[in-house]
Enzyme design. Sequence first.
Site, short mmCIF file in Angstrom:
data_model
loop_
_atom_site.label_atom_id
_atom_site.label_comp_id
_atom_site.label_asym_id
_atom_site.label_seq_id
_atom_site.Cartn_x
_atom_site.Cartn_y
_atom_site.Cartn_z
N ASP A 38 3.54 -7.55 -4.39
CA ASP A 38 3.54 -6.50 -3.38
C ASP A 38 2.22 -6.49 -2.61
OD1 ASP A 38 4.53 -4.31 -2.02
OD2 ASP A 38 5.19 -3.28 -3.82
N ASP A 85 11.79 -0.25 1.76
CA ASP A 85 11.74 0.79 0.74
C ASP A 85 12.85 1.80 0.93
OD1 ASP A 85 9.71 -0.26 -0.66
OD2 ASP A 85 8.18 1.18 -0.06
C1 GLA Z 1 6.06 -0.59 -2.56
C2 GLA Z 1 7.33 -1.38 -2.75
C3 GLA Z 1 8.27 -0.64 -3.67
C4 GLA Z 1 7.58 -0.39 -4.99
C5 GLA Z 1 6.29 0.36 -4.75
C6 GLA Z 1 5.49 0.51 -6.01
O1 GLA Z 1 6.29 0.56 -1.83
O2 GLA Z 1 7.94 -1.64 -1.53
O3 GLA Z 1 9.44 -1.38 -3.86
O4 GLA Z 1 7.33 -1.61 -5.64
O5 GLA Z 1 5.47 -0.29 -3.80
O6 GLA Z 1 4.30 1.17 -5.81
#
Ligand code: GLA
Length: 723
Positions: free
Chosen positions: A458, A526
């Site tokens: 990420d 997300d």
């Molecule tokens: C980002 C990702 C999510 C999750 C969060 C965790 O927003 O896109 O899928 O992994 O971080 O903090």
Amino acid sequence: MKRLLSIAALLLACPFLRAVEVINTDNTTLVLNAVKGKPIAQLYYGSLLINGEAEALWNSGSSAIECYPAHGLKEDREEAISVIFPDGNVTLDLRVESVRRQSWEGGEILEITSRDTYYPFSVISYYKSYRTENTISTWTEIINDGKKSVELCRFDSGCLPFRVNDPWISTFYGKWANDCRLNEEALVHGTKVIRNRDGVRNSQTSHSEAMISLDGRPNENFGPTIGAALCYSGNYELRFNYPCEEYATFHAGICPEDSHYTLSGNEHFTTPELAFSFSKEGLGGVSRNFHRWGRKYKLAHPSVERKILLNSWEGVFRNVNEEGMEQMMNDIAQMGGELFVMDDGWFGDKYPRDTDRSTLGDWMVDRRKLPHGIGRLVEMAGEYGLKFGIWIEPEMVCEKSELYEKHPDWALKAANREPSGSRQMTLDLSNPKVQDFIFDVVDDLMRENPGIDYIKWDANAAIEEHGSPYLKNQSHLYIEYHRGLANVLNRIRAKYPDLTIQACASGGGRANYGILPWFDDFWCSDNIDPIQRLSMQWGESYFYPAIAIGSHVAAAPNRITGRVAPLKFRIDMALSGRFGLEILTKKMTDDEKALCARAIEDYKAIRHIVQFGDLYRLNSPEDGDGVSSLMYCTEDKSEAVFFWWKPVGFRQEILPRVKMNGLDPQANYRISELHRTDAKALKCEGKSFSGRFLMDNGLDIPSAGKNDADLAYGSRVLYLERL
Ligand code: GLA
């Protein structure tokens, strides 16, 4: 002698000097004119030319348009390169010096070297064909042959001229939780610029891809269309320039703003690849070319089916513990899943990762949450017959972390400025020590837990503070960051070639062919609301194949939109991409689990079609006619899967009958609905129809039949098998 004189006379009489360089793919041709002593120019890009048609272009009245224009010596026009020489001269006069061709297993590479007429400075323009994917890519190598530094002020990867005839463009904009939204517009006179300066998440606010519909409004199936994708993980700029001329140009390259580059003596600077493809079959034709190209050349493990996974994020967020993880493993294993991914929340010693404002950088397991470590989780996954995956965000650091306490100078921050106070900072990947650290994050995890099969990588922040404690020249920061990232990823891939790695960046912030070669897929957004996903995944599908688009089933109400969509609809949306679940499984009823299990079984049967098939977009979620639909067909057209969604519902609404596409018109196909929830089967169930009928007529799908409880949210997934 006499003959030589007559050739010279002929050349002088000729209105154009010709040195035609042709690059063919199976269905397309690019023609360049590379006359020694003249600037490089493009004469043609379009359908395949045969039998001397390339030469005949001259008789058609076509013009050769400069395709790497330099600054300073011509009337105002959009330029691809501009420099400042050590003596202050800002003009560049590039003339073709030599041409070289070589073949590679997928096609050819043409190298055209142009040199400045006075200064020791040259540019090699590369054109690489991917024959069967009907894609060509271009990039340049900029060489300072002198001793003193030259300042690069603009350095595009390439420039594509196109003849105008009511051109339209399709581009992509977005924001967190609303990733990759399609924008269609007529190209108007002037210059349109699309730019990303996030530093890290370069597809969060706009994408570095564009479609150009050459003859009027974008059409899925017809009309000459060019698609172009700048393959770069960092800041970029796309420019459409439409002067009062017959030709417009499309430019793409690294964003030069904040990134002037000082090219030292004898240094070579290679620009990122700009891939482009032409099709007469509209947007759909270009998309299929890009999907085939992406699947073959620009994704990790392109021919490996992606596993069906459960990710813990929307289920428990950071409330990770061993018991909860085991429960999820048990549930997904029961439903037939293949992989469990533990998301954020598992790490931290001095500072537990309970909020998003601390702990990034401290990649040690939090023993309070996971007393037996990751090793036990990997082992457990094995006991449930699953693979195990884990989340990391290795490019980032929080002020509240042991890493920051130890190495405050590893974070990007501007000198003599107060820290911005953001929840996290970006590490300085230009610093080789930071690169080593990030490599070690992965290497340590893998050495301690060799059973880890999958990493979700990420990156949830921009470069907010433009300052590298390591670099002398701050203007190189954005470029050096991405060189550093590439170094780290190369090292990781060299040591762990089989590891599955997902690219995530606040959702879909890293959907780019510049980063994907190290990754197996990207997390689309997300926002997992199935209605908004219809639009977002529709947008992503313009350039990215379904195998690359992470697509999950989440809970209802959706945590971001609050919408309550039925599970069947959420499943049917997610099945059209790289399928998974992201939900607190222990809260699911037995019926819900059973429906998921049926869908997972079905996905296993259609996975090869969705992940490796050709996409045909049928009915756009954006056109407001109440239905969205697409289908995938295997390359040999023996199988297909048809997706149909009705996101909204009005009583007595007349829905369009969707015509299929991509089938063999001569063949017959038997239809069966997958994981049907209505008591009564569709009329077409088990019946067969010719491909021609399905494509010319289509099937009537009832919108809200007697057995369909919901007026809105109808969805069907039909499997088609050639008889
Ligand atoms: C980002 C990702 C999510 C999750 C969060 C965790 O927003 O896109 O899928 O992994 O971080 O903090």
